[in-house]
Design an enzyme around this catalytic site. Structure first.
Site, PDB file in Angstrom:
ATOM      1  CD1 TRP A 124     132.532 121.664  84.461  1.00  0.00           C
ATOM      2  CD2 TRP A 124     130.605 121.539  83.904  1.00  0.00           C
ATOM      3  NE1 TRP A 124     132.619 122.067  82.815  1.00  0.00           N
ATOM      4  CE2 TRP A 124     131.817 122.064  82.985  1.00  0.00           C
ATOM      5  CE3 TRP A 124     129.510 122.167  84.069  1.00  0.00           C
ATOM      6  CZ2 TRP A 124     131.033 122.778  81.423  1.00  0.00           C
ATOM      7  CZ3 TRP A 124     129.258 121.726  82.978  1.00  0.00           C
ATOM      8  CH2 TRP A 124     129.037 122.477  81.445  1.00  0.00           C
ATOM      9  CG  ASP A 155     102.934 136.569  89.820  1.00  0.00           C
ATOM     10  OD1 ASP A 155     104.995 136.241  88.956  1.00  0.00           O
ATOM     11  OD2 ASP A 155     103.156 137.283  90.689  1.00  0.00           O
ATOM     12  CG  HIS A 163     135.402 126.603  91.031  1.00  0.00           C
ATOM     13  ND1 HIS A 163     134.854 127.601  91.687  1.00  0.00           N
ATOM     14  CD2 HIS A 163     135.826 126.370  90.633  1.00  0.00           C
ATOM     15  CE1 HIS A 163     135.123 128.690  90.532  1.00  0.00           C
ATOM     16  NE2 HIS A 163     135.060 127.963  90.350  1.00  0.00           N
ATOM     17  CD  GLU A 185     124.005 124.489  81.593  1.00  0.00           C
ATOM     18  OE1 GLU A 185     122.812 124.379  81.297  1.00  0.00           O
ATOM     19  OE2 GLU A 185     124.246 125.566  82.585  1.00  0.00           O
ATOM     20  CE1 TYR A 234     128.538 129.935  73.680  1.00  0.00           C
ATOM     21  CE2 TYR A 234     126.805 130.300  71.877  1.00  0.00           C
ATOM     22  CZ  TYR A 234     128.739 130.097  72.352  1.00  0.00           C
ATOM     23  OH  TYR A 234     129.291 130.005  71.677  1.00  0.00           O
ATOM     24  CB  THR A 292     130.671 136.467  69.403  1.00  0.00           C
ATOM     25  OG1 THR A 292     130.053 135.016  69.262  1.00  0.00           O
ATOM     26  CG2 THR A 292     130.877 136.431  70.340  1.00  0.00           C
ATOM     27  CB  SER A 341     121.220 144.694  74.932  1.00  0.00           C
ATOM     28  OG  SER A 341     122.707 143.728  74.864  1.00  0.00           O
ATOM     29  NE  ARG A 397     139.841 121.894  82.055  1.00  0.00           N
ATOM     30  CZ  ARG A 397     138.965 122.516  82.131  1.00  0.00           C
ATOM     31  NH1 ARG A 397     138.536 121.980  80.217  1.00  0.00           N
ATOM     32  NH2 ARG A 397     137.693 122.496  83.310  1.00  0.00           N
ATOM     33  CB  SER A 440     114.998 123.463  89.744  1.00  0.00           C
ATOM     34  OG  SER A 440     114.932 124.936  89.583  1.00  0.00           O
ATOM     35  CB  SER A 441     117.428 124.251  84.366  1.00  0.00           C
ATOM     36  OG  SER A 441     118.036 124.891  85.643  1.00  0.00           O
ATOM     37  CG  HIS A 469     134.055 124.004  69.794  1.00  0.00           C
ATOM     38  ND1 HIS A 469     133.000 124.749  69.606  1.00  0.00           N
ATOM     39  CD2 HIS A 469     133.940 123.480  71.072  1.00  0.00           C
ATOM     40  CE1 HIS A 469     132.979 125.584  70.582  1.00  0.00           C
ATOM     41  NE2 HIS A 469     133.169 124.766  71.475  1.00  0.00           N
ATOM     42  CG  HIS A 470     133.722 121.897  74.359  1.00  0.00           C
ATOM     43  ND1 HIS A 470     133.910 122.485  74.618  1.00  0.00           N
ATOM     44  CD2 HIS A 470     132.787 122.191  73.212  1.00  0.00           C
ATOM     45  CE1 HIS A 470     133.446 123.904  75.281  1.00  0.00           C
ATOM     46  NE2 HIS A 470     132.191 123.285  74.493  1.00  0.00           N
ATOM     47  CG  HIS A 488     129.126 125.101  73.292  1.00  0.00           C
ATOM     48  ND1 HIS A 488     130.623 125.884  73.109  1.00  0.00           N
ATOM     49  CD2 HIS A 488     128.883 126.310  71.994  1.00  0.00           C
ATOM     50  CE1 HIS A 488     130.690 126.875  72.693  1.00  0.00           C
ATOM     51  NE2 HIS A 488     129.374 127.204  72.544  1.00  0.00           N
ATOM     52  CE  LYS A 534     124.126 138.862  70.420  1.00  0.00           C
ATOM     53  NZ  LYS A 534     123.184 139.814  71.771  1.00  0.00           N
TER      54      LYS A 534
END
Lengths: 537, 386, 176
Positions: free
Chosen positions: A145, A109, A80, A258, A260, A331, A271, A453, A172-173, A305-306, A256, A334
């Protein structure tokens, strides 16, 4: 598909239109076609990933094991996440980038159209390879993941295939990111200076740099997993002098930024939409750009922090706590800027605006829980509970996904020339906005009350809120079929009413794309535009 | 039943939370240690700060949404920049963050100070059970999900979890600790990463194979505290709970004495000759708790992942080969030589040869197992240690 | 597309591909970097072999407890214990500890012990001059080995540390 309509309308205006038939979609190098492919693929994956989420929520509807084995449950949570991150959210934003960046900066283009085609088909290949692991002996990866060793090394036959899939998705990315940067650097209309670019373009520019910086690191980490498993290396194996925690450091150095990658383009679309419906320029354009850059920079120095609970020395814990708390500042800027943009505007509330407002409100909730878990000692309680699940889903579903919906409703009329059904769309919004909270808000309670979790079954005191959450999940999931219906209907002709060139009132003041005819012709800005909107000045 | 529950939960949502079940919690628990109370205080502080900021920001936003709308004829202003405001809303959050960081740092330092502990317990994470070793008194045992929960949690078991006391939060052998004693925990793991969490103690800590982590606690109130593994550790991650029983010091001393004499008894049980019936009866229980989650209660296994025990060539073949496999493990199969005592080991080895559709007819004695096992030699302690 | 633009694009792509390669190398370089960082900060509590001759003055005023704990990885069927659980020592003195490990299987076993010191930040003060954990150990079937560890604690160890834990985990590498 939207471009199909465009083709019928505008074929005669151009010396060469798209190829006919299926081949057009396979060999296309047109940024609009590729954008469409990305968006349709992402939408399909959104339903695939969503179906997996519903398997999870169905099993968690009641205590006890009813539908799936624990191993398959773990595969579902893993797949998932991978499908939603790499198959749905990221490709959807690449789809927006393909469609919108050339239109917004006045380019004919993307800079590298052939590579553009390749990166899309590489994505499809990667996802298919990933999905094929579901049918392999030992099942799909079931280690989350994050693919933490040593657990991930217990994966069956699927491991090398999952890792090659990740490599393909990464390549690809990276190709997509290189293309976007080259387009923004080299293809802007002469008068489109960097500080005049719409915020969506800015956020994507920064996101693309993030991708280039992190994807190779992730590729490196998973490659080391592969060699640990098959070639007797010991990068992450304690017996050979390695350290499993090192993988976590490398992973989150990627992971991390990622997250973002998924949220910065979200900020960009919000915006872009909010000023149009507030009929007011975006407040604090330059501070928005700087805040985006600041968030991107901070994302590289907060990864641990993870992993507050892995047993870092106190100095490390404190450093990562302080650095993480700092993210709240840009943040916050924003969120304040969006509020100030709405302030004293002349607002209307079409569906894109509704989704955008819901994004600002619900993303802020996700931000609050983010601040809470930045405090390391409290995170010792929150870590790996449903509180975390609630947090990141608030920053992804009613944020990234809602903004993808908002962007869809916002630009679809421009792309197709047809108006979507506003009444149905509003119904879709309210269903989604209410059910998403029924789905995720109770998860805060579950986490605080002590539910970890990634568990397939739980103690009975967690039963009620899990049931509520599952009910929310099913309402939310099935509401999205309505979105699919609305999109298809719009592509096929919508309400029948042909939209004006600017679609939304005074939108031409906000962006170049609204100065083009609706639907957008197959080829645009063959000659760069003379005038550019300067609303944000 | 389902409709009833569904209705109940909807009602709950509609009428607020007063009607909730008694053991129901919405918030973090305050816990029973000074650290857990500090953590709770910090949690409430940051929660209220967020609520306050939320009221201000959402207040402004909804005011604007209500009054500054086109349908009310509101004319849009055109302002879009104000350095003063931007600086203001950078500085205010910074100040708030600093005010939050100070107490957080204090609690962090307090948590980190494991020195001057009065006793040490080593916790080892295994797939999927916990091993506890009291380093000061030599008591060592495994703690895994209790039998009632384990039966109820099987796919379509037909047992309503609501009828199982402390479903999924109960173990066969809980960790027992004295109250008002600074206890140091050392954490490590044997296979993959796990994480040891009891919410009432106020923290969790990862257990990592090959590495040692430490943490401490001092429980202030006698009672039973429950927790779970919180790091995904494979198939049965959700089924390795933790139960901590905190006792008055005198009760704890009695418990220690009891454990020590039980260990002596177990050692003599391993020496005596067991009848096949006794072994099979004991083995059935051991099988249910240790083997059934992979090989299934009926021994059928899961095709492609976990081999069947019924009619397995290994079980029907040479007993030594079977015992060897059980002792040392293979692939996903854990090395039970490290987990089961000789009696349980011999019992389950005998049971699977004579139950689950197999009828080999032979049996093995605990004493024979004991000589094969990685028995833990006597620990020698410093005499002047006390 | 005109030639000028094509040149510009090529230049951009080259620079970005270079960046990608650098980032990949960075990921690989993180492995040694992490080891260096760990040595300095003790992030993961690993000790390295210190062969240097250490001439510390023994601090007889101070007494600390060094605790030796042993663990086994799953499937490592060894009986493995330290001769003593803990020692009271003075910083600066040479501390020796014996260990016994016996192979309980009827097969040859290759295993390696992994050292881990806690609290993490004290690692740089624990000088490990001799340890069986520096080498891979081969056990014949049923073999019992007496193994030795020798450490010296730098007297500069901050006052707040009163108890150090020296952990060793035997992990199986091969059976044959």
């Amino acid at each position: 598909m939207s471009a199909v309509t465009a083709e019928h309308e505008h074929d005669e205006h151009h010396d060469h239109g798209p190829e006919k038939g299926l081949l057009r979609w396979i060999i296309t190098t047109n940024h609009k076609d590729i954008g469409t492919l990305y968006l349709l693929f992402a939408l399909a994956m959104f339903f695939v990933g969503g179906a997996m989420a519903l398997v999870i929520r169905a099993e968690l509807f009641e205590p006890g094991m009813q539908f799936v084995s624990p191993q398959f449950f773990n595969s579902m949570t893993t797949m998932h996440a991978l499908v939603m991150v790499f198959g749905a959210v990221m490709p959807a934003f690449v789809g927006f980038a393909n469609w919108q960046i050339p239109l917004m900066i006045g380019a004919p283009d993307m800079a590298l159209p052939r590579m553009n085609n390749m990166s899309f088909w590489m994505l499809v290949g990667g996802i298919l390879l990933l999905a094929s692991t579901l049918f392999m002996e030992g099942g799909a990866p079931a280690s989350g993941w994050t693919l933490y060793p040593p657990l991930v090394l217990q994966t069956g036959a699927a491991l090398p295939f999952a890792i090659f899939a990740v490599h393909m998705l990464g390549i690809s990315s990276i190709m997509g990111a290189i293309n976007i940067i080259a387009t923004i650097f080299n293809m802007r209309a002469p008068k489109m200076t960097l500080m005049k670019m719409p915020l969506f373009v800015w956020t994507w520019l920064i996101t693309a740099f993030l991708l280039i910086a992190i994807m190779p690191v992730f590729a490196g980490a998973v490659t080391m997993l592969l060699t640990d498993r098959f070639f007797d290396t010991s990068f992450f194996n304690a017996a050979g002098g390695g350290d499993p925690v090192l993988y976590q450091h490398i992973f989150w150095f990627f992971g991390h930024p990622e997250v973002y990658v998924m949220i910065l383009p979200t900020f960009g679309v919000a915006s872009t939409i909010i000023p149009v419906f507030a009929r007011k320029p975006l407040f604090g354009y330059s501070s928005m750009v700087y805040a985006t850059a600041a968030i991107a920079f901070l994302s590289f120095i907060v990864w641990a922090h993870h992993m507050f609970t892995v047993g870092m020395p106190i100095a490390g814990e404190l450093y990562f706590m302080y650095a993480t708390m700092l993210i709240a500042i840009p943040t916050g800027v924003k969120i304040f800027n969006w509020t100030a943009t709405m302030w004293q505007g002349s607002m209307t509330f079409e569906t894109p605006m509704l989704f955008s407002i819901a994004f600002v409100v619900l993303f802020t909730l996700g931000g609050f829980t983010g601040l809470m878990m930045a405090l390391a000692p409290v995170d010792f309680q929150y870590h790996d509970t449903y509180f975390i699940v609630a947090h990141f889903h608030y920053t992804l579903v009613p944020a990234s996904i809602f903004i993808l919906m908002a962007g869809g409703y916002f630009w679809l009329p421009k792309w197709t020339g047809n108006m979507y059904d506003e009444k149905l769309a509003k119904f879709h919004f309210w269903l989604s906005a209410i059910s998403v909270n029924i789905l995720f808000f109770p998860q805060h309670f579950l986490g605080l009350a002590g539910m970890p979790r990634r568990i397939p079954d739980y103690a009975v005191q967690f039963a009620d809120w899990n049931m509520v959450s599952s009910i929310g999940a099913f309402i939310f999931g099935f509401s999205q079929l309505l979105f699919l219906y609305i999109v298809i209907k719009t592509i096929k002709g919508g309400t029948g009413e042909k939209v004006s060139d600017e679609v939304w009132e005074d939108a031409h003041k906000h962006g170049l794309e609204w100065t083009l005819p609706s639907p957008v012709p197959y080829h645009t800005f063959a000659t760069p535009p003379e005038k550019i909107p300067t609303e944000h000045f | 039943m389902k409709t009833k529950q569904l209705f109940a939960s909807l009602l709950l949502m509609a009428y607020g939370l007063g009607t909730a079940q008694a053991d129901y919690t919405l918030n973090l628990m305050e816990g029973v240690t000074s650290i857990s109370k500090d953590v709770y205080g910090l949690h409430m502080l940051v929660l209220w700060v967020c609520v306050f900021i939320g009221i201000v920001v959402f207040g402004a936003m909804f005011y604007s949404i209500y009054f500054h709308r086109k349908s009310r004829g509101y004319q849009a202003s055109n302002f879009h920049e104000s350095t003063k405001v931007e600086i203001l809303w950078t500085i205010i959050p910074t100040v708030i963050l600093i005010l939050l960081a100070i107490p957080a740092t204090k609690v962090m330092l307090e948590m980190d100070d494991v020195q001057d502990s009065e006793m040490t317990i080593k916790v080892t994470g295994w797939q999927w059970k916990w091993e506890y070793e009291y380093l000061d008194s030599g008591i060592r045992f495994f703690s895994s999900l209790d039998e009632a929960s384990n039966k109820a949690r099987q796919l379509n078991s037909g047992i309503d979890p609501r009828t199982v006391p402390n479903y999924l939060l109960n173990v066969d052998k809980p960790l027992v600790v004295p109250i008002n004693t600074k206890i140091r925990f050392l954490f490590t793991a044997a296979d993959v990463i796990h994480s040891w969490w009891v919410p009432d103690l106020g923290w969790k800590k990862d257990t990592i194979p090959g590495f040692i982590n430490e943490a401490w606690t001092s429980v202030e109130k006698a009672g039973t505290y429950r927790g779970q593994c919180t790091e995904l550790c494979g198939k049965d991650h959700g089924f390795m709970p933790i139960v901590v029983i905190a006792m008055e010091k005198a009760d704890y001393a009695a418990w220690v004495a009891e454990q020590k004499s039980a260990a002596v008894e177990a050692a003599s049980a391993a020496e005596k000759d067991w009848t096949q019936e006794d072994l099979i009866a004991q083995g059935e229980k051991v099988y249910a708790n240790n083997c059934a989650s992979c090989h299934m209660a009926d021994g059928a296994g899961i095709a492609g992942t976990f081999p069947a025990v019924s009619n397995s060539p290994v079980v029907l073949g040479d007993m030594n080969a079977q015992v060897e496999l059980m002792l040392n493990g293979k692939g996903m199969m854990p090395a039970f030589g490290q987990m089961l005592d000789p009696v349980d080991f011999a019992a389950v080895a005998t049971f699977i040869r004579n139950g689950l559709g197999n009828a080999v007819g032979d049996s093995i004695q605990p004493a024979a197992i004991k000589s094969l096992q990685a028995a833990i030699p006597e620990v020698v302690y410093d005499d002047d240690d006390e | 597309m005109n030639a000028d633009l094509e040149r510009k694009n090529k230049k951009t792509v080259r620079a970005l591909v270079f960046l990608v390669l650098m980032m990949f190398l960075f990921a690989v370089a993180l492995i040694p970097l992490y080891d260096i960082l760990c040595e300095i900060t003790g992030i993961n509590g690993k000790t390295k072999q210190d062969s240097a001759v250490l001439n510390y003055t023994i601090d007889t005023q101070r007494e600390i407890i060094v605790e030796f704990i042993t663990s086994l990885g799953a499937g490592t069927n060894l009986a493995f214990k330290a001769d003593k659980y803990e020692l009271k020592v003075h910083p600066g003195e040479v501390i020796s500890m014996g260990f016994t490990a016996s192979n309980k299987t009827d097969q040859r076993m290759t295993a390696k012990a992994v050292p881990s010191v806690t609290p993490g930040p004290s690692v740089s003060y624990v000088k490990n001059t001799e340890c069986f954990c520096f080498d891979t150990q081969v056990f014949e079937a049923g073999e019992t080995k007496h193994l030795k560890v020798q450490i010296v604690i730098n007297p500069a160890l901050p006052e707040r540390y009163k108890r150090l834990t020296f952990g060793l985990t035997f992990l199986i590498l091969l059976t044959k």
